[in-house]
Design a protein around this motif. Structure first.
Motif, short mmCIF file in Angstrom:
data_model
loop_
_atom_site.label_atom_id
_atom_site.label_comp_id
_atom_site.label_asym_id
_atom_site.label_seq_id
_atom_site.Cartn_x
_atom_site.Cartn_y
_atom_site.Cartn_z
N LEU A 44 22.32 40.87 -12.31
CA LEU A 44 23.65 40.30 -12.44
C LEU A 44 23.66 38.90 -11.84
N ILE A 45 24.65 38.11 -12.22
CA ILE A 45 24.68 36.72 -11.81
C ILE A 45 24.83 36.57 -10.30
N ASP A 46 25.36 37.62 -9.64
CA ASP A 46 25.50 37.58 -8.19
C ASP A 46 24.26 38.12 -7.47
N GLY A 47 23.21 38.40 -8.22
CA GLY A 47 21.96 38.84 -7.62
C GLY A 47 21.77 40.34 -7.56
N ARG A 48 22.81 41.12 -7.91
CA ARG A 48 22.66 42.57 -7.90
C ARG A 48 21.69 43.01 -9.00
N PRO A 49 21.01 44.13 -8.81
CA PRO A 49 19.98 44.53 -9.78
C PRO A 49 20.57 45.04 -11.08
N LEU A 50 19.71 45.14 -12.09
CA LEU A 50 20.11 45.63 -13.41
C LEU A 50 20.70 47.03 -13.33
N THR A 51 20.20 47.85 -12.42
CA THR A 51 20.72 49.22 -12.32
C THR A 51 22.21 49.23 -11.98
N ASP A 52 22.69 48.24 -11.24
CA ASP A 52 24.12 48.15 -10.95
C ASP A 52 24.90 47.87 -12.23
N LEU A 53 24.37 46.98 -13.08
CA LEU A 53 25.03 46.69 -14.34
C LEU A 53 25.09 47.94 -15.21
#
Length: 253
Positions: A44-53
């Motif tokens: 995500l654009i805020d640096g969170r991983p793909l699994t969060d998306l």
């Protein structure tokens, strides 16, 4: 101008894989591998991983409705993306060269737009939410999109033939077109993709390969007005194919 960016859509495959995963036709591991093949590392654009998306997508997506839960949104010269005019999502989808994916929320009020930003081996996703209805899509069936693309291709070919255009480079373009068609199809589609959608994607890939062969590989731009008119039909075919495939995933449960 980057010809390939106008006629190829890695986001087409991404949307289909996400739809197959949401409807239980693909495992998370297979999805993650496909996304890595398509866009390298995702976050995500805020640096969170793909699994969060993916977790957020799973929590909001309306997989029970009749309409496709995901749609592909593409745009190009003279054609704005079918997103709220003037919104950050629309502006970024128009600038990124790859488009966006819309998501139908299970609250039946909200809609979401996922906009990727490709930076080398990294794909960064931005998530937008709207409570007003999104602009209506073209609602083309695979058959209609296929017919329009075939007719546009024939018309372009007729115009080229009537112009008397000749070049030795076009006498044996099959190997180049074949190699490019293989490229466009990489890394492949989920096994659950319906035949009608797969056929439509294949035609779009082949027309895209022909356009790229003539304009970019051969380096002759005298035919641009005829060939570039095909872009809109290539995009329409890809969007219609994604909508049909994702809707079919829901019917197949």
């Amino acid at each position: 101008m980057d010809m390939r960016a106008e006629v190829w859509s890695p986001l087409q495959h991404t949307a289909v894989w996400l739809g197959a995963w949401l409807h239980g036709h693909e495992t998370t591991d297979d999805l993650l591998q496909a996304l890595r093949d398509l866009g390298g590392r995702h976050e995500l654009i805020d640096g969170r991983p793909l699994t969060d998306l993916l977790a957020q997508l799973r929590s909001v997506a309306d997989v029970e409705g009749e309409d496709p839960v995901l749609r592909l949104v593409l745009s190009g010269p003279g054609e704005a993306p079918a997103l709220p005019a003037g919104s950050d999502a629309a502006q970024k989808a128009a600038r990124n060269g790859v488009g966006a994916i819309t998501v139908k929320d299970n609250d039946l009020i909200s809609s979401h737009v996922l906009v990727p930003d490709l930076a080398g081996p990294l794909t960064r996703w931005e998530w937008f939410t709207f409570t007003d209805p999104l602009p209506a899509s073209a609602w083309l069936s695979p058959g209609e999109a296929d017919r329009l693309l075939a007719e546009a291709t024939r018309q372009a070919a007729d115009i080229i033939e009537r112009s008397g255009y000749r070049t030795d480079a076009l006498n044996t373009p099959r190997l180049t077109v074949g190699a490019l068609s293989d490229f466009y199809d990489t890394p492949g589609l989920p096994s659950a993709v319906p035949g009608r959608a797969a056929k439509l994607f294949a035609r779009a890939d082949r027309v895209a390969a022909i356009v790229e062969t003539v304009t970019a590989r051969i380096g002759d731009h005298t035919l641009d007005p005829q060939l570039l008119s095909l872009w809109r039909h290539i995009r329409a075919a890809r969007m219609a194919g994604v909508a049909y495939a994702v809707a079919d995933f829901g019917r197949a449960i």
